[in-house]
Design an enzyme around this catalytic site. Structure first.
Site, mmCIF file in Angstrom:
data_model
loop_
_atom_site.group_PDB
_atom_site.id
_atom_site.type_symbol
_atom_site.label_atom_id
_atom_site.label_comp_id
_atom_site.label_asym_id
_atom_site.label_seq_id
_atom_site.Cartn_x
_atom_site.Cartn_y
_atom_site.Cartn_z
ATOM 1 C CE1 TYR A 145 -75.931 64.433 23.771
ATOM 2 C CE2 TYR A 145 -74.364 63.856 25.486
ATOM 3 C CZ TYR A 145 -75.567 64.412 25.103
ATOM 4 O OH TYR A 145 -76.399 64.940 26.053
ATOM 5 C CG ASP B 9 -67.203 56.440 28.471
ATOM 6 O OD1 ASP B 9 -68.072 57.298 28.234
ATOM 7 O OD2 ASP B 9 -67.464 55.256 28.771
#
Ligand code: UDP
Length: 323
Positions: free
Chosen positions: A139, A283
């Site tokens: 992303y 993350d």
């Protein structure tokens, strides 16, 4: 007139309401893959894809568009790790098709939704715009590529741009007209509020062994209404012929996953069941913005500075969702 791609989505729909309140004329292009027809209030909707050149030619031919504010993108970190092809196709190839259409139709102003995910694992905090961009998930990679394409399209074709790197968008329209609604829902705050509502049994805390005070990830949650206000300031800047620029948008305050859950318990007055779960790939432990540049150069000032106030608007929406 402004072309708003992704104007039926979470952030785009709030932006449309904000611009309409200033009297702006807009047209929305959204393929409704993640957006909602019910989120379109007070602006024409063209159902179409940013990757569809024919649809773009049609929109640019029909409306006299002088600027594009580009929200349409896939934006889930976890999904981008599992299905990178979807992300490169939609976010990168789709944005490229949009930029080529702008070039050919003589549209020279562009505002990009970018993200703190372009920075990767922070080398220092708070993160300012000069921080190296080394994304750790697809992303973030796709958004870096969009930023690079914009620089090249400016040099070659004179398309001026403002890149807005969002930290974590949260909250909903205080009047309850629009809000966040994804199915399935990957984002922490709506998941926690659904657990408070009882429509979800528990919240998985995705990683409790991070190098943070309580072991959970720290994010900078910025109210969506404050976020969209910066897009209007960015557009004003482009229309005043100021140079292209990049701005972080965040509150400059970090909250851990456990702190968000605690704040949701305060705001809702309900107990929320949690389950300690493994980390989600992609993350980073901590993301907190320096937004000094946006304050100083855009004159941007977030109004929602307390997490509880942000969560109160999200809670109001979660209880009375329209879609
Ligand atoms: N998170 C979590 N449980 C969930 C969803 C998210 O613990 O059910 C964590 C996630 O790992 C991240 C933070 O909450 O550290 C914010 O995630 P979200 O998906 O809301 O936003 P992102 O940071 O991915 O844009």
């Amino acid at each position: 007139m402004i072309l708003v791609t992704g104007g039926a989505g979470y952030i785009g729909s709030h932006y449309v309401l904000h611009e309409r309140a200033r009297g702006a004329e807009l047209v929305i292009l959204d393929n409704l893959s993640r957006g909602h027809e019910g989120a379109v209030i007070d602006a024409p909707l063209v159902v179409g894809d940013i990757g569809d050149r024919t649809a773009l030619d049609d929109v640019f031919g029909r409306y006299s568009i002088d600027a594009v504010v580009h929200f349409a993108a896939f934006a889930y970190v976890g999904e981008s790790v599992e299905q990178p092809g979807r992300y490169y196709r939609n976010n990168v190839a789709g944005t490229l098709t949009l930029l080529e259409a702008m070039r050919d139709h003589g549209v020279r102003r562009f505002v990009l939704s970018s993200t703190c995910a372009t920075y990767g694992s922070p080398q220092y905090l708070p993160i300012d715009e000069r921080h190296p961009q080394v994304p750790i998930n697809p992303y973030g990679e796709t958004k870096v590529m969009c930023e690079r394409m914009l620089a090249a399209f400016e040099r070659a074709h004179g398309i001026k741009h403002v890149v807005l790197r969002y930290f974590n968008a949260a909250g909903a329209d205080p009047e309850g007209r629009v809000g966040e609604s994804h199915d399935p829902e990957p984002h922490l705050i709506p998941i926690v509020l659904q657990a408070a509502m009882g429509t979800r049994e528990a919240v998985g805390i995705l990683g409790t062994d991070y190098d943070t005070a309580d072991g959970t990830c720290i994010r900078d949650y910025i109210h969506v209404v404050d976020l969209v206000a910066a897009h209007s300031l960015a557009l004003d800047r482009l229309r005043a012929d100021a140079p292209s620029a990049v701005f972080n948008l965040g509150t400059e305050t970090g909250s851990s996953v456990r702190e968000v859950i605690g704040a949701c318990e305060r705001v809702t007055g309900r107990t929320i069941r949690t389950v300690e779960s493994p980390r989600r790939p992609g993350d980073p432990a901590r993301l907190v913005a320096s937004a000094a540049r946006a304050r100083n150069e855009l004159g941007w000032q977030p109004k929602f500075t307390r997490l509880d106030d942000i969560l109160a608007t999200a809670w109001q929406w979660e209880q009375k969702k329209r879609y």
